[in-house]
Design a protein around this motif. Structure first.
Motif, mmCIF file in Angstrom:
data_model
loop_
_atom_site.group_PDB
_atom_site.id
_atom_site.type_symbol
_atom_site.label_atom_id
_atom_site.label_comp_id
_atom_site.label_asym_id
_atom_site.label_seq_id
_atom_site.Cartn_x
_atom_site.Cartn_y
_atom_site.Cartn_z
ATOM 1 N N ILE A 1 -0.935 -10.833 5.026
ATOM 2 C CA ILE A 1 -1.529 -9.815 4.154
ATOM 3 C C ILE A 1 -2.919 -10.240 3.678
ATOM 4 O O ILE A 1 -3.831 -9.419 3.552
ATOM 5 N N THR A 2 -3.108 -11.538 3.431
ATOM 6 C CA THR A 2 -4.426 -12.022 3.006
ATOM 7 C C THR A 2 -5.479 -11.726 4.066
ATOM 8 O O THR A 2 -6.565 -11.205 3.769
ATOM 9 N N LEU B 1 -5.230 -9.492 6.457
ATOM 10 C CA LEU B 1 -5.333 -8.033 6.578
ATOM 11 C C LEU B 1 -6.297 -7.467 5.541
ATOM 12 O O LEU B 1 -7.194 -6.674 5.865
ATOM 13 N N LEU B 2 -6.131 -7.863 4.278
ATOM 14 C CA LEU B 2 -6.990 -7.347 3.220
ATOM 15 C C LEU B 2 -8.438 -7.798 3.405
ATOM 16 O O LEU B 2 -9.375 -7.040 3.140
ATOM 17 N N LEU C 1 -9.901 -5.602 6.122
ATOM 18 C CA LEU C 1 -10.118 -4.241 5.624
ATOM 19 C C LEU C 1 -11.330 -4.172 4.708
ATOM 20 O O LEU C 1 -11.985 -3.126 4.596
ATOM 21 N N ASN C 2 -11.637 -5.281 4.038
ATOM 22 C CA ASN C 2 -12.764 -5.328 3.106
ATOM 23 C C ASN C 2 -14.004 -5.956 3.717
ATOM 24 O O ASN C 2 -14.945 -6.305 2.998
#
Length: 248
Positions: free
Chosen positions: A213-214, A216-217, A220-221
């Motif tokens: 998730i780290t 992924l975020l 995305l950013n």
């Protein structure tokens, strides 16, 4: 359309019992094979350019064999993803032409040589631990007629390794970047190229990495323009989209 049904349709047209327009409609109609446990989409390639892909996790070997048999008559390079070696061994007994790619956890059945694109897809990984996801992407891309270039283990912890391969990456028509940890490689590569970039976060990392998730975020950013992100560990999805771009 199955051969028997196609023959029957053509005979009806030849005999004047069916019009040409109705035959065209029948040939263009979406169709599927109802196996009870699965409804195999037999018209997906006509609609989307690529046939249905078999996702192996959660399916039994016998279910996968049934789907392969439903597709075999009209589909070459049937791709099965997320297959364990044990499940593949059971499948190969019934589908002896199946080939297994262990790192990718993929199999291809009813293989055929397809024309390769002149342009290529660069598949770039941050670390060696990301290679299984990269190989899923590579097997998918090659099955769909793409040339690929593997650029592995060029993460930001030793960024000179990336610069040594940057010309290979820049010449690609589309680039897939696969990274775990903090996912920084996608932003770095995105700031160095003028081609579409598809980022794949992986679940490689420690503690607060949160199983991908780290990364992924972070992707995305990304402040680098032109970066598109797929789901965690989704090498297949990245390669599918990259193939569509590469064939434009």
């Amino acid at each position: 359309m199955k051969q028997d049904a196609l023959r029957s349709l053509l005979e009806e047209v030849a005999g004047g019992r069916k019009s040409v327009d109705s035959a065209v409609h029948a040939l263009n109609k979406d169709n599927f094979a109802d196996l009870g446990f699965a409804k195999v989409d037999l018209s997906r390639k006509r609609r989307n350019g690529y046939p249905e892909v078999i996702y192996g996790e959660g399916k039994t070997a016998q279910q996968i064999i049934g789907i392969i048999d439903a597709m075999r008559e009209q589909t070459v390079n049937i791709l099965c993803t997320r297959l364990s070696p044990e499940k593949f061994a059971a499948i190969q007994k019934e589908e002896p032409d199946a080939v297994y790619y262990q790192q990718a956890r993929c199999a291809i059945v009813n293989r055929a040589v397809v024309p390769k694109t002149e342009s290529y897809i660069a598949i770039v990984t941050a670390g060696t631990s990301d290679i299984p996801v990269a190989e899923e992407a590579a097997v998918t891309a090659e099955a769909y007629g793409n040339r690929i270039a593997r650029v592995y283990d060029v993460g930001v912890a030793g960024i000179h390794r990336l610069f040594a391969k940057i010309d290979v990456i820049r010449r690609a028509k589309v680039v897939i970047v696969i990274a775990g940890m903090e996912g920084a490689l996608a932003s770095v590569v995105g700031g160095l190229i003028d081609k579409p970039l598809i980022a794949v976060p992986t679940r490689i990392g420690y503690g607060a990495h949160l199983h991908g998730i780290t990364a992924l975020l972070a992707m995305l950013n990304s402040c680098a323009s032109g970066v598109t992100v797929v789901n965690i560990d989704n090498g297949f999805g990245a390669a599918y989209s990259a193939s569509m771009i590469n064939h434009l």
